[in-house]
Motif scaffolding. Structure first.
Motif, PDB file in Angstrom:
ATOM      1  N   VAL A 179       0.833  -1.265   0.009  1.00 31.61           N
ATOM      2  CA  VAL A 179       0.080   0.041   0.000  1.00 31.61           C
ATOM      3  C   VAL A 179       0.693   1.186  -0.038  1.00 31.61           C
ATOM      4  O   VAL A 179       0.575   2.159  -0.831  1.00 31.61           O
ATOM      5  N   ASP A 180       1.886   1.331   0.806  1.00 32.31           N
ATOM      6  CA  ASP A 180       2.870   2.396   0.893  1.00 32.31           C
ATOM      7  C   ASP A 180       3.503   2.753  -0.505  1.00 32.31           C
ATOM      8  O   ASP A 180       3.521   3.800  -1.090  1.00 32.31           O
ATOM      9  N   GLU A 181       3.897   1.605  -1.134  1.00 34.06           N
ATOM     10  CA  GLU A 181       4.451   1.692  -2.387  1.00 34.06           C
ATOM     11  C   GLU A 181       3.240   2.333  -3.621  1.00 34.06           C
ATOM     12  O   GLU A 181       3.558   3.032  -4.389  1.00 34.06           O
ATOM     13  N   GLU A 182       2.192   1.803  -3.500  1.00 29.90           N
ATOM     14  CA  GLU A 182       1.223   2.169  -4.405  1.00 29.90           C
ATOM     15  C   GLU A 182       0.761   3.420  -4.235  1.00 29.90           C
ATOM     16  O   GLU A 182       0.748   4.364  -4.990  1.00 29.90           O
ATOM     17  N   HIS A 183       0.816   4.241  -3.045  1.00 29.21           N
ATOM     18  CA  HIS A 183       0.492   5.482  -2.664  1.00 29.21           C
ATOM     19  C   HIS A 183       1.832   6.397  -3.091  1.00 29.21           C
ATOM     20  O   HIS A 183       1.412   7.637  -3.646  1.00 29.21           O
ATOM     21  N   ARG A 184       2.932   5.939  -3.101  1.00 26.89           N
ATOM     22  CA  ARG A 184       3.969   6.802  -3.550  1.00 26.89           C
ATOM     23  C   ARG A 184       3.908   6.734  -5.167  1.00 26.89           C
ATOM     24  O   ARG A 184       4.165   8.063  -5.786  1.00 26.89           O
ATOM     25  N   LEU A 185       3.627   5.854  -5.815  1.00 24.69           N
ATOM     26  CA  LEU A 185       3.284   5.755  -6.987  1.00 24.69           C
ATOM     27  C   LEU A 185       2.249   6.627  -7.763  1.00 24.69           C
ATOM     28  O   LEU A 185       2.447   7.490  -8.578  1.00 24.69           O
TER      29      LEU A 185
END
Length: 82
Positions: A14-20
């Motif tokens: 989820v953190d990576e998805e939010h960053r992208l």
């Protein structure tokens, strides 16, 4: 994989998805092909993790073995109706 590990993995995804997604919004033109492919892979991995967590919890509630639950293939998990 235990529930704590699954939840940790979900958090990382989820953190990576939010960053992208935040990076894509900054550029207003959208995301490049590589970022779109990564977002799709993240969504698929998240679906697999949530599916596994739900099945482990269900097994525990029905006195089954949560450790007997394995991760289902993306093709199977992605066919579920939301």
């Amino acid at each position: 994989m235990d529930d704590k590990t699954i939840l940790s993995r979900i958090s990382e995804l989820v953190d990576e998805e939010h960053r992208l997604r935040a990076a894509a919004q900054e550029h207003e033109a959208g995301t490049d092909d590589e970022a779109r492919e990564r977002l799709q892979a993240l969504e698929e991995s998240l679906d697999q993790c949530w599916d596994l967590l739900r099945r482990r919890r269900a097994a525990r509630r029905t006195h089954g073995d949560p450790d007997a639950q394995g991760q289902r293939p993306v093709a199977e998990v992605e066919r579920y109706l939301q």
